[in-house]
Structure formats: structure tokens, C-alpha cells
Design a protein around this motif. Sequence first.
Motif, PDB file in Angstrom:
ATOM      1  N   PRO A   4       0.809  -1.223   0.000  1.00 48.60           N
ATOM      2  CA  PRO A   4       0.000   0.000   0.000  1.00 48.60           C
ATOM      3  C   PRO A   4       0.841   1.270   0.000  1.00 48.60           C
ATOM      4  O   PRO A   4       0.359   2.338  -0.350  1.00 48.60           O
ATOM      5  CB  PRO A   4      -0.822  -0.119   1.286  1.00 48.60           C
ATOM      6  N   SER A   5       2.118   1.159   0.337  1.00 49.94           N
ATOM      7  CA  SER A   5       2.960   2.357   0.394  1.00 49.94           C
ATOM      8  C   SER A   5       3.580   2.711  -0.964  1.00 49.94           C
ATOM      9  O   SER A   5       4.083   3.807  -1.139  1.00 49.94           O
ATOM     10  CB  SER A   5       4.064   2.177   1.441  1.00 49.94           C
ATOM     11  N   ILE A   6       3.559   1.793  -1.926  1.00 49.59           N
ATOM     12  CA  ILE A   6       4.134   2.052  -3.248  1.00 49.59           C
ATOM     13  C   ILE A   6       3.017   2.389  -4.232  1.00 49.59           C
ATOM     14  O   ILE A   6       2.044   1.649  -4.372  1.00 49.59           O
ATOM     15  CB  ILE A   6       4.936   0.836  -3.759  1.00 49.59           C
ATOM     16  N   LYS A   7       3.171   3.506  -4.913  1.00 50.15           N
ATOM     17  CA  LYS A   7       2.202   3.913  -5.934  1.00 50.15           C
ATOM     18  C   LYS A   7       2.604   3.241  -7.247  1.00 50.15           C
ATOM     19  O   LYS A   7       3.695   3.454  -7.752  1.00 50.15           O
ATOM     20  CB  LYS A   7       2.219   5.428  -6.086  1.00 50.15           C
ATOM     21  N   TRP A  60      12.401   8.349  -4.516  1.00 54.01           N
ATOM     22  CA  TRP A  60      12.051   9.637  -3.908  1.00 54.01           C
ATOM     23  C   TRP A  60      10.544   9.893  -3.940  1.00 54.01           C
ATOM     24  O   TRP A  60      10.035  10.674  -3.158  1.00 54.01           O
ATOM     25  CB  TRP A  60      12.792  10.789  -4.575  1.00 54.01           C
ATOM     26  N   GLY A  61       9.824   9.217  -4.813  1.00 51.82           N
ATOM     27  CA  GLY A  61       8.368   9.364  -4.877  1.00 51.82           C
ATOM     28  C   GLY A  61       7.638   8.087  -4.502  1.00 51.82           C
ATOM     29  O   GLY A  61       6.417   8.021  -4.533  1.00 51.82           O
ATOM     30  N   ASN A  62       8.420   7.053  -4.177  1.00 49.16           N
ATOM     31  CA  ASN A  62       7.883   5.746  -3.823  1.00 49.16           C
ATOM     32  C   ASN A  62       6.889   5.257  -4.872  1.00 49.16           C
ATOM     33  O   ASN A  62       5.800   4.794  -4.558  1.00 49.16           O
ATOM     34  CB  ASN A  62       7.251   5.782  -2.428  1.00 49.16           C
ATOM     35  N   SER A  63       7.295   5.410  -6.144  1.00 49.48           N
ATOM     36  CA  SER A  63       6.430   5.063  -7.269  1.00 49.48           C
ATOM     37  C   SER A  63       7.095   4.041  -8.174  1.00 49.48           C
ATOM     38  O   SER A  63       8.311   4.084  -8.393  1.00 49.48           O
ATOM     39  CB  SER A  63       6.115   6.307  -8.105  1.00 49.48           C
ATOM     40  N   LEU A  64       6.271   3.166  -8.717  1.00 56.14           N
ATOM     41  CA  LEU A  64       6.714   2.152  -9.667  1.00 56.14           C
ATOM     42  C   LEU A  64       5.930   2.373 -10.957  1.00 56.14           C
ATOM     43  O   LEU A  64       4.698   2.387 -10.942  1.00 56.14           O
ATOM     44  CB  LEU A  64       6.439   0.750  -9.105  1.00 56.14           C
ATOM     45  N   VAL A  65       6.651   2.574 -12.076  1.00 55.27           N
ATOM     46  CA  VAL A  65       6.013   2.945 -13.332  1.00 55.27           C
ATOM     47  C   VAL A  65       6.380   1.934 -14.418  1.00 55.27           C
ATOM     48  O   VAL A  65       7.550   1.570 -14.574  1.00 55.27           O
ATOM     49  CB  VAL A  65       6.443   4.370 -13.771  1.00 55.27           C
TER      50      VAL A  65
END
Length: 194
Positions: A4-7, A60-65
Motif C-alpha cells: 500500500p505504500s508504493i504507488k 524519492w516518490g515511492n512510485s513504480l512505473v
Amino acid sequence: INSPSIKVIDEIDSSLEELYFVKNPSKKYKSTGVNLNLLIDKEFNLNLRKDFGKWVFYPWGNSLVHIPDKKEFELLRTTRNQYLITEEEQNKLHNFNVGVLGLSVGNSIALSLCYSGISNKIKLADPDSLSLSNLNRIRAKTTDLGLNKAVLAAHQIYEANPYAEVEIYPNKITNSNVKEFLEGVSLVFEEVDD
């Protein structure tokens, strides 16, 4: 990924559709009534779309694209340049190495180069950190305050193009490191105020 913490941002379907029409422009208006997903899967030899391309993590944005592989990514990212410059010119500019000294006003220069597909290799130098008074000329957020300006610009470049090659010089350019900074650089933008 079930954290839930990773976008997680997965827009690979829309990227594949755009890529399909970039590679097959004559089919854009002929695809009515056909199963576009089947055409796309055949074009890119896909079994599972989740396996297409790469996943890029931005700590730095805790995002996975989810993005296309480098070749398709660059093609799609610069496709609208085709009416401005030739493919040969785009390739030449893509491989044009640039250095930017001073990343207040220089931030806009570095990002403009990145957005237009110019200078896939860029060196960024600035010893200062982002302060509130910089927000009149740097596209940044209040959550970026205190971050080194060269690091901030690198984050912004990587978010637009994760395949970019960025070297960061977060300390002053001096007689001892200027030669290293200039090595391989074809053009320098100097925006140092003191």
C-alpha cells in the motif's frame, strides 16, 4: 506488487496503442470494428502485457512505473518532434552531450532539453539546496525544499526519461573537477550567479 505504500502506475496499454499507431499511421482511421488489442499483441509479439517493457522504481516518490523498452520509449516520447526536425536531426540531438552549471535558471534549460529529446547525456552542477525563494524560477514543490538543486533536476529528468544518463555534481565546480565536468560535453550552459 501488493504494497500500500508504493504507488503503481501502469499505463502500458495506452503506450502500446500509441506505439502501434506511430508505427502504423495508415491504420489509425481503419481500425473501426477490429479488435485493436489483437492487432497490438500481434505487432509487438505479446503474450502478457505485464512483461512488455520495463518497470522503473522512483525511490524519492515511492512510485513504480511501467514503461516501454528504451527504443520504443524514445520513439514514442519524440514522435511529435517529427514535424519540427528530421529523424536524423533527432538522433544527432539525442546524442549531443550538455553540461548545465547553476540549476536555478539552469533547471528550465535542463528540463527543456530533456522534454524535447535533446541531450540524453547531461551533467548537472550546483552546490546549493532548493529554498522557498527559488520557487519563483524553479518548477519544484514545497516538498522538495532543502534538496540539492542538481539532485532535484536529476529527479525531474529521470521522471520524464528514465533512460537518460545524468551525472550530478552537487558540490562546487573548482579547478580540481572542472576538467572532469567538461569531459565529453559539447555545450555548456552557465547560469552561475556568483
